[in-house]
Design an enzyme around this catalytic site. Structure first.
Site, PDB file in Angstrom:
ATOM      1  N   ARG A 143       0.852  -1.196   0.000  1.00  0.00           N
ATOM      2  CA  ARG A 143       0.000   0.000   0.000  1.00  0.00           C
ATOM      3  C   ARG A 143       0.881   1.237   0.000  1.00  0.00           C
ATOM      4  O   ARG A 143       1.800   1.347   0.817  1.00  0.00           O
ATOM      5  CB  ARG A 143      -0.918  -0.002   1.220  1.00  0.00           C
ATOM      6  CG  ARG A 143      -1.883   1.175   1.280  1.00  0.00           C
ATOM      7  CD  ARG A 143      -2.682   1.130   2.575  1.00  0.00           C
ATOM      8  NE  ARG A 143      -3.530  -0.054   2.653  1.00  0.00           N
ATOM      9  CZ  ARG A 143      -3.929  -0.621   3.791  1.00  0.00           C
ATOM     10  NH1 ARG A 143      -3.513  -0.130   4.958  1.00  0.00           N
ATOM     11  NH2 ARG A 143      -4.714  -1.679   3.776  1.00  0.00           N
ATOM     12  N   ARG A 164      -1.423   6.933   9.514  1.00  0.00           N
ATOM     13  CA  ARG A 164      -1.597   6.425   8.156  1.00  0.00           C
ATOM     14  C   ARG A 164      -1.645   7.586   7.164  1.00  0.00           C
ATOM     15  O   ARG A 164      -1.323   8.729   7.498  1.00  0.00           O
ATOM     16  CB  ARG A 164      -2.887   5.586   8.077  1.00  0.00           C
ATOM     17  CG  ARG A 164      -2.938   4.412   9.076  1.00  0.00           C
ATOM     18  CD  ARG A 164      -1.997   3.290   8.696  1.00  0.00           C
ATOM     19  NE  ARG A 164      -2.108   2.123   9.570  1.00  0.00           N
ATOM     20  CZ  ARG A 164      -2.957   1.126   9.410  1.00  0.00           C
ATOM     21  NH1 ARG A 164      -3.831   1.134   8.415  1.00  0.00           N
ATOM     22  NH2 ARG A 164      -2.959   0.100  10.238  1.00  0.00           N
ATOM     23  N   LYS A 220      -3.320   1.893  14.836  1.00  0.00           N
ATOM     24  CA  LYS A 220      -3.297   2.790  13.685  1.00  0.00           C
ATOM     25  C   LYS A 220      -3.950   4.121  14.040  1.00  0.00           C
ATOM     26  O   LYS A 220      -4.779   4.208  14.955  1.00  0.00           O
ATOM     27  CB  LYS A 220      -4.023   2.154  12.509  1.00  0.00           C
ATOM     28  CG  LYS A 220      -5.480   1.807  12.771  1.00  0.00           C
ATOM     29  CD  LYS A 220      -6.069   1.032  11.610  1.00  0.00           C
ATOM     30  CE  LYS A 220      -7.494   0.562  11.903  1.00  0.00           C
ATOM     31  NZ  LYS A 220      -8.040  -0.248  10.805  1.00  0.00           N
ATOM     32  N   LYS A 268      -5.545   7.812  12.160  1.00  0.00           N
ATOM     33  CA  LYS A 268      -5.993   8.366  10.881  1.00  0.00           C
ATOM     34  C   LYS A 268      -6.358   9.838  11.018  1.00  0.00           C
ATOM     35  O   LYS A 268      -7.026  10.229  11.971  1.00  0.00           O
ATOM     36  CB  LYS A 268      -7.185   7.565  10.355  1.00  0.00           C
ATOM     37  CG  LYS A 268      -6.835   6.105  10.067  1.00  0.00           C
ATOM     38  CD  LYS A 268      -8.013   5.308   9.551  1.00  0.00           C
ATOM     39  CE  LYS A 268      -7.594   3.877   9.219  1.00  0.00           C
ATOM     40  NZ  LYS A 268      -8.731   3.069   8.698  1.00  0.00           N
ATOM     41  N   CYS A 272     -14.799  -3.052   0.294  1.00  0.00           N
ATOM     42  CA  CYS A 272     -13.418  -3.442   0.580  1.00  0.00           C
ATOM     43  C   CYS A 272     -13.050  -4.646  -0.284  1.00  0.00           C
ATOM     44  O   CYS A 272     -13.927  -5.282  -0.871  1.00  0.00           O
ATOM     45  CB  CYS A 272     -13.258  -3.770   2.057  1.00  0.00           C
ATOM     46  SG  CYS A 272     -14.096  -5.290   2.557  1.00  0.00           S
ATOM     47  N   CYS A 316      -7.952 -11.187   1.658  1.00  0.00           N
ATOM     48  CA  CYS A 316      -7.939 -10.605   3.001  1.00  0.00           C
ATOM     49  C   CYS A 316      -8.163 -11.684   4.052  1.00  0.00           C
ATOM     50  O   CYS A 316      -9.164 -12.404   4.012  1.00  0.00           O
ATOM     51  CB  CYS A 316      -9.016  -9.534   3.134  1.00  0.00           C
ATOM     52  SG  CYS A 316      -9.080  -8.826   4.804  1.00  0.00           S
ATOM     53  N   CYS A 333     -16.027  -7.848   6.577  1.00  0.00           N
ATOM     54  CA  CYS A 333     -15.890  -8.095   8.012  1.00  0.00           C
ATOM     55  C   CYS A 333     -16.214  -6.805   8.748  1.00  0.00           C
ATOM     56  O   CYS A 333     -16.398  -5.757   8.125  1.00  0.00           O
ATOM     57  CB  CYS A 333     -14.468  -8.581   8.341  1.00  0.00           C
ATOM     58  SG  CYS A 333     -13.248  -7.265   8.534  1.00  0.00           S
ATOM     59  N   CYS A 382     -13.432  -1.143   6.662  1.00  0.00           N
ATOM     60  CA  CYS A 382     -12.493  -0.452   5.781  1.00  0.00           C
ATOM     61  C   CYS A 382     -13.180   0.426   4.735  1.00  0.00           C
ATOM     62  O   CYS A 382     -12.610   1.414   4.280  1.00  0.00           O
ATOM     63  CB  CYS A 382     -11.579  -1.463   5.092  1.00  0.00           C
ATOM     64  SG  CYS A 382     -10.453  -2.288   6.231  1.00  0.00           S
TER      65      CYS A 382
END
Length: 695
Positions: free
Chosen positions: A134, A203, A285, A287, A503, A509, A549, A553
């Protein structure tokens, strides 16, 4: 002079010149409540004297509890980070082995480098490992050279496609371990980076992708780039592993360097290769998004920090409103985990934004949970503390009080699809890309156009692509070429598709429970079929987002209709988001099998058409009706009521916008659509003529 010293956690400490401080050994942060403000040492930390010989302020390691206190439990990932020598070991050793995969510790560390290890879950009899890479593209900016490089790498080392993400980056799937260094170094040497695109750190920083030559947009984008630079890791682990220590970094603005190095309020790890992150980095993470008032192309409320440019009446940026505490990830049927919207913390002058952001990040670094990763995002810290306590602690690291939040207009979703003037004599063209997946003829045509005209591009937070700096005479041939490749102007794309997101989910994944990217085309077609069946107009649309899930995302918890994988071929259905992405949806139904979706969609959409108020969105309608009533409508649904006429024929009537809106509003008073009311009026008119009553 040598002495022992202890201070409250996080406190800045006044140290006389020439004094040495003896501290116990700290390999890294030992818990979410301890503060390590120095490099890992045993014995003595020397503090240099100031030139004036007066007292200076230095942040030192300051254990929060007596040394005999029981140590707080830490997650396995925290231990891995601690032992990694700043995200190097054992990844550096694992990458040179002959195996196609890397071990568990290296899997955690390679995330910080912008990569995930994956395998094809649909293969039987073994695992074929590969890696997803990514990129990190603040504001979604992609220079021409980098785009062409990524296009080449997808063909040579990937699966032949590029994917645009919901955080304005590329994802490259299918890279083999033996090719990782070649691919990574090629990206780095061609104006790109994957550093920090994944892992427990900041991120990619979002900003509106539109290349407008407007003061507020340019200022928002520059601010996003500065924040990204401020929070980029400094210890060199990324370059050590992928380009043998050679650094490829552009010159940073002096205000970024100054803010990073400033330790006036005890924010930094002194003499550490990671002055902001330390050896442990963040608990999870992080953001950040930056935007301008009204422009919610970035889903501003879903970020840990949301930054909004505030300008004066002349359009000159003056400062920023700041939101904190947004986040999407959750776990099914664990109410202690939840999606959350950011809330206002206050306003700061424009010259203070980097210091305010740094203070918020440090507050999360010091107090975010490190024992259970399900609860390690900053949203849980704020929910636990409350915004007032959180603001108070942040202000200690900021060194100032936040000013009151400034008033702003309502948020709107802006897609920037189609042709737009940039304001500098050039044009940009926003292209809708289903689920952000670029491949086949589309990929080939895009490359030809971008290469021929030397165009830079930008990725939007809605998984779309913008071609920038297009001259007027290029518009027609570019439009024709794009259409031939299936990249249509927005007026020719189903409105449902224009705002939909998904996603990747299966097959790569590891967290996916059911389909998302591969499933959403069929789901959208089925929604369109139900729309037509219940009498909704083609131009009408709702925001649909699908994830495989509950990690969220594709931000399904902001959708008017969110489908979240919760079992094989089944979804949890979320309702109640808004077209402007300002309202959190709520879980409506669990474990709805994919083949049974129409049983839910049909009664909901029919009653939305029948009972909605003037211009009421589907999300607002579901909130107003309430979930109990909606479930009753579903449970008692026996199909569409019989039409009063066995056969109907379409009669298109053209009216001006004002008349249509007036008819539409009158129709809703009688629980009808504008076409239904128009039909009644026409039938009445014809009947009156037949009865000789017409004047």
């Amino acid at each position: 002079m040598t002495t022992s010293f202890r201070a409250p956690a996080g406190a800045a400490t006044v140290i006389p010149a020439d004094q040495k401080i003896r501290v116990g050994r700290f390999d890294a942060l030992k818990s979410s409540h301890s503060v390590f403000m120095g490099r890992s040492v045993r014995g003595v930390v020397s503090v240099p004297a100031s030139s004036s010989g007066s007292s200076i302020i230095k942040a030192i390691s300051t254990p929060a509890k007596p040394e005999t206190a029981k140590e707080t439990k830490r997650s396995k990932v925290e231990i891995i980070k601690e032992k990694s020598n700043y995200i190097r070991y054992p990844l550096n050793e694992e990458l040179v082995t002959d195996t196609p995969n890397i071990n568990e510790s290296a899997v955690q560390l390679i995330k910080f480098h912008g990569s995930y290890q994956q395998y094809n879950r649909e293969e039987r009899g073994g695992r074929s490992y590969s890696f997803m890479l990514r990129t990190k593209n603040p504001c979604g900016k992609v220079p021409n050279r980098l785009y062409l490089t990524m296009d080449d790498l997808a063909d040579e080392f990937g699966i032949g496609t590029l994917r645009l993400t919901t955080r304005q980056t590329f994802q490259l799937h299918g890279v083999l371990k033996k090719d990782l260094k070649t691919v990574m170094s090629t990206i780095i040497k061609n104006m790109g980076s994957t550093l920090g695109a994944c892992g427990d750190l900041n991120r990619n920083v979002l900003a509106p992708a539109a290349p407008y030559a407007k003061k507020d947009y340019l200022f928002a984008q520059q601010t996003a780039e500065n924040i990204a630079a401020l929070l980029t890791p400094q210890s060199g682990f990324y370059y050590d592993i992928w380009v043998d220590g050679e650094k490829f970094m552009s010159a940073e603005p002096p205000e970024v360097v100054k803010a990073r190095n400033d330790n006036s309020h005890g924010t930094n790890f002194v003499d550490s290769p990671e002055p902001i992150y330390g050896a442990q980095f963040l608990p999870r993470k992080f953001k950040i998004a930056v935007t301008v008032p009204t422009d919610n192309s970035v889903d501003i409320l879903t970020n840990d920090i949301g930054v909004v440019v505030i300008s004066d009446k002349d359009g000159e940026p003056q400062g920023f409103n700041i939101y904190v505490g947004g986040g999407m990830g959750r776990t099914h049927r664990q109410e202690s985990t939840f999606a959350r919207l950011g809330e206002p913390i206050g306003y700061v002058p424009k010259e203070d934004i980097l210091y305010a952001v740094k203070a918020i990040v440090v507050t999360q670094r010091e107090h975010g949970r490190r024992d259970d990763r399900k609860y390690s995002r900053m949203k849980y810290l704020i929910s636990s503390w409350g915004i007032e306590k959180f603001r108070s602690v942040v202000e200690q690291y900021y060194g100032k009080k936040f000013e009151p939040f400034r008033d702003m207009p309502e948020w709107e979703f802006k897609s920037y699809l189609g042709w737009h003037e940039q304001g500098d004599g050039s044009w940009f063209c926003g292209l809708h890309v289903d689920s952000g997946r670029i491949g086949g003829q589309m990929k080939k045509t895009l490359r030809e156009i971008i290469e021929k005209h030397n165009l830079d591009v930008r990725i939007t937070p809605n998984q779309n692509l913008i071609l920038c700096d297009i001259q007027s005479e290029w518009k027609r041939p570019i439009t024709t070429a794009l259409a031939q490749a299936g990249l249509l102007q927005p007026e020719y794309v189903d409105p449902l598709n224009l705002t939909a997101m998904a996603c990747p989910a299966f097959p790569l994944c590891p967290l996916a429970i059911t389909e998302a990217e591969r499933g959403i085309p069929g789901i959208l077609k089925r929604v369109r079929a139900v729309f037509e069946k219940v009498g909704l107009e083609y131009e009408e649309s709702i925001v649909i987002r699908v994830t495989g899930c509950p990690n969220g995302c594709a931000r399904p918890y902001m959708a008017e209709l969110g489908l979240v994988g919760d079992g094989p071929n089944s979804y949890q259905i979320w309702l109640g988001g808004t077209p402007g992405q300002t309202q959190l949806a709520k879980a409506f139904m669990d474990r709805v099998k994919v083949q049974d979706l129409e049983k839910v969609f049909e009664p909901l959409f029919y009653h939305w058409r029948l009972k909605r108020q003037a211009r009421e969105s589907f999300g607002d309608f579901t909130v107003r009706m309430g979930f109990e009533k909606l479930k009753e409508l579903i449970n008692t649904w026996e199909g569409l009521p019989s039409s009063p006429s066995a056969q109907t024929h379409n009669l298109r009537v053209e009216v001006d916008k004002e008349t249509y809106e007036a008819v539409d509003e009158l129709a809703r008073l009688d629980n009808k659509t504008a076409p239904e009311l128009a039909g009644d009026v026409l039938r009445g008119f014809v009947a009156s003529h037949r009865n000789g009553k017409a004047e």
